[in-house]
Scaffold this active site. Structure first.
Site, short mmCIF file in Angstrom:
data_model
loop_
_atom_site.label_atom_id
_atom_site.label_comp_id
_atom_site.label_asym_id
_atom_site.label_seq_id
_atom_site.Cartn_x
_atom_site.Cartn_y
_atom_site.Cartn_z
N GLY A 88 -6.35 -7.12 -3.02
CA GLY A 88 -5.68 -7.34 -3.93
C GLY A 88 -5.33 -9.53 -3.13
N GLN A 89 -4.38 -9.83 -3.99
CA GLN A 89 -4.01 -11.32 -3.78
C GLN A 89 -3.03 -11.10 -2.32
OE1 GLN A 89 -0.99 -15.08 -5.64
NE2 GLN A 89 -0.31 -12.58 -5.82
N LEU A 90 -2.44 -10.90 -1.73
CA LEU A 90 -2.05 -10.69 -0.63
C LEU A 90 -3.43 -9.84 0.54
CD1 LEU A 90 0.62 -10.84 2.08
CD2 LEU A 90 1.18 -8.36 1.37
N TYR B 260 8.91 -1.46 -13.11
CA TYR B 260 7.82 -1.99 -11.30
C TYR B 260 9.13 -2.14 -10.05
CZ TYR B 260 6.31 -5.28 -8.20
OH TYR B 260 5.72 -6.35 -7.41
N1 NAP Z 1 2.50 -10.89 -6.96
C1 NAP Z 1 3.89 -11.27 -5.97
O1 NAP Z 1 4.48 -11.66 -7.08
C2 NAP Z 1 4.30 -10.34 -5.39
C3 NAP Z 1 6.27 -10.59 -5.32
C4 NAP Z 1 7.18 -9.67 -4.81
C5 NAP Z 1 6.42 -9.22 -3.66
N2 NAP Z 1 5.10 -8.69 -4.20
C6 NAP Z 1 4.75 -7.23 -3.59
O2 NAP Z 1 3.59 -8.31 -2.93
C7 NAP Z 1 2.46 -6.91 -2.11
C8 NAP Z 1 1.04 -7.44 -2.62
O3 NAP Z 1 1.11 -7.79 -3.53
P1 NAP Z 1 0.10 -8.49 -4.00
O4 NAP Z 1 0.25 -9.79 -5.47
O5 NAP Z 1 -1.48 -8.75 -3.31
O6 NAP Z 1 -0.74 -7.71 -5.51
P2 NAP Z 1 -2.34 -7.14 -6.46
O7 NAP Z 1 -3.16 -8.70 -5.93
O8 NAP Z 1 -1.96 -7.30 -7.51
O9 NAP Z 1 -2.66 -6.09 -5.31
C9 NAP Z 1 -2.28 -5.53 -5.40
C10 NAP Z 1 -3.55 -4.57 -4.41
O10 NAP Z 1 -3.08 -3.08 -4.26
C11 NAP Z 1 -4.24 -2.46 -5.35
N3 NAP Z 1 -4.13 -0.93 -5.49
C12 NAP Z 1 -3.65 -0.45 -6.92
N4 NAP Z 1 -3.97 0.81 -6.67
C13 NAP Z 1 -3.39 0.88 -5.25
C14 NAP Z 1 -3.74 2.47 -5.44
N5 NAP Z 1 -3.65 3.32 -5.75
N6 NAP Z 1 -4.59 2.86 -4.00
C15 NAP Z 1 -4.99 1.33 -3.61
N7 NAP Z 1 -4.63 0.68 -3.83
C16 NAP Z 1 -4.82 0.20 -5.13
C17 NAP Z 1 -5.32 -2.69 -6.12
O11 NAP Z 1 -6.53 -2.85 -6.50
P3 NAP Z 1 -7.13 -2.63 -8.39
O12 NAP Z 1 -6.77 -4.02 -8.22
O13 NAP Z 1 -7.50 -2.01 -8.23
O14 NAP Z 1 -5.43 -1.59 -9.19
C18 NAP Z 1 -4.65 -4.73 -6.30
O15 NAP Z 1 -6.07 -4.91 -5.49
C19 NAP Z 1 2.73 -5.58 -3.25
O16 NAP Z 1 3.59 -4.43 -2.26
C20 NAP Z 1 4.07 -6.33 -3.99
O17 NAP Z 1 4.78 -5.54 -5.15
C21 NAP Z 1 4.10 -9.44 -5.13
#
Ligand code: NAP
Length: 294
Positions: free
Chosen positions: A10-12, A124
């Protein structure tokens, strides 16, 4: 230090992989390599690796889609963290989990601080809050870092969406009555790496950008940064609209501004998102040019 990283694709996750110290023993797992909702797999990885610290960057992040598939969102965002906490309990690992501004309802006139009571208004946010509760109930020493409006050179995020739209049209309406603090994922990753080395830090922490803005203002800043590199973006016409004018399946908090009462005492700066934006935009534009050329 041995680190187990979930959600590595994922992004992070990707920004963490770029930044985790190379002298550490790093074990990143994408969703295909470790599904956090499958306890036998989770337990196997924990017992096998015996990590010192687990960073959970895995999440279900499709805010609108979550409204129509709540079971999936709850499985990943609530049950997953509980299973990680259970395995951490059994193996003595420290768990650092990432959560969101969307645990709050947005009905506050000042920024949200760590002690404020969550009251999510969409599936969510509800699933992420349930994850926080289940995690702390299982592993009281766990650390939860809430962030907001995360962007980076990786994955799908608001900055990439704006730049992609800018390639297709000259006019765009953007919501002006929702405010928050954009956060560069790389800064969040640096903070998580800093925290991995601070075992005494527990509980909930907020980490976000250093300046509050609306989605409309954020879009303006993105196109300003893009225009500096590609003058064609200067003709982009942005129109501010209200949330009511842009109905979506999930309700969004009006005030998503996170503020930390704990960051200063840790001596860690918040994310300077404007400076980071001016670095990320050229990277995304270059990637777009390459994509078009191929
Ligand atoms: N993006 C934002 O604006 C934002 C804002 C506030 C907080 N956050 C938090 O920051 C954190 C990181 O977010 P991000 O932006 O990096 O999100 P992201 O890009 O959607 O990355 C999430 C990752 O989790 C993986 N994932 C999904 N289901 C899974 C499972 N069952 N087991 C293992 N991995 C799984 C996804 O893989 P697949 O793609 O293969 O499904 C994806 O690689 C999250 O906790 C999010 O709630 C994000």
């Amino acid at each position: 230090m041995r680190i187990l990283l979930t959600g590595a694709g994922g992004q992070l996750g990707r920004t963490l992989i770029d930044r985790l110290p190379t002298e550490w023993d790093i074990h990143p797992f994408t969703s295909g390599e470790l599904n956090i909702t499958h306890y036998p797999s989770v337990k196997h990885r924990f017992l096998n690796l015996r990590p010192d610290v687990v960073i959970n960057a895995a999440a279900y992040t499709a805010v609108d889609k979550a409204e129509s598939e709540p079971e999936h969102a709850i499985a990943v965002n609530a049950e997953g963290p509980a299973l990680l906490a259970e395995a951490a309990n059994q193996t003595g690992a420290r768990l650092i989990h990432v959560s969101t501004d969307y645990v709050f309802d947005g009905n506050k006139s000042t920024p949200w601080v760590e002690g404020d009571t969550p009251s999510p208004i969409n599936v969510y946010g509800l699933s992420k809050f349930a994850g926080e509760v289940r995690l702390i109930n299982t592993l009281p020493d766990a650390l939860i870092v809430r962030s907001s409006w995360v962007f980076s050179e990786y994955g799908q995020n608001f900055v990439r969406t704006m730049l992609d739209i800018g390639l297709q049209r000259r006019q765009l309406s953007v919501i002006e009555d929702q405010i928050g603090n954009p956060t560069y994922a790389g800064d969040l990753a640096d903070f998580l790496i800093f925290l991995a080395q601070k075992p005494q830090v527990k509980g909930v922490l907020h980490f976000a950008g250093n300046e509050t803005i609306s989605w409309f203002g954020f879009a303006q800043a993105i196109f300003q940064a893009a225009t500096a590199i590609c003058p064609a973006y200067a003709s982009m016409q942005l129109t501010p609209i209200s949330s009511e004018q842009w109905p979506s399946p999930a309700k969004r908090p009006r005030n998503s501004v996170l503020c930390s009462l704990r960051l200063a005492e840790l001596g860690f700066p918040s994310s300077d998102w404007r400076a980071r934006l001016s670095e990320v935009v050229p990277q995304l534009l270059a990637a777009n040019v390459l994509k078009k050329a191929n």
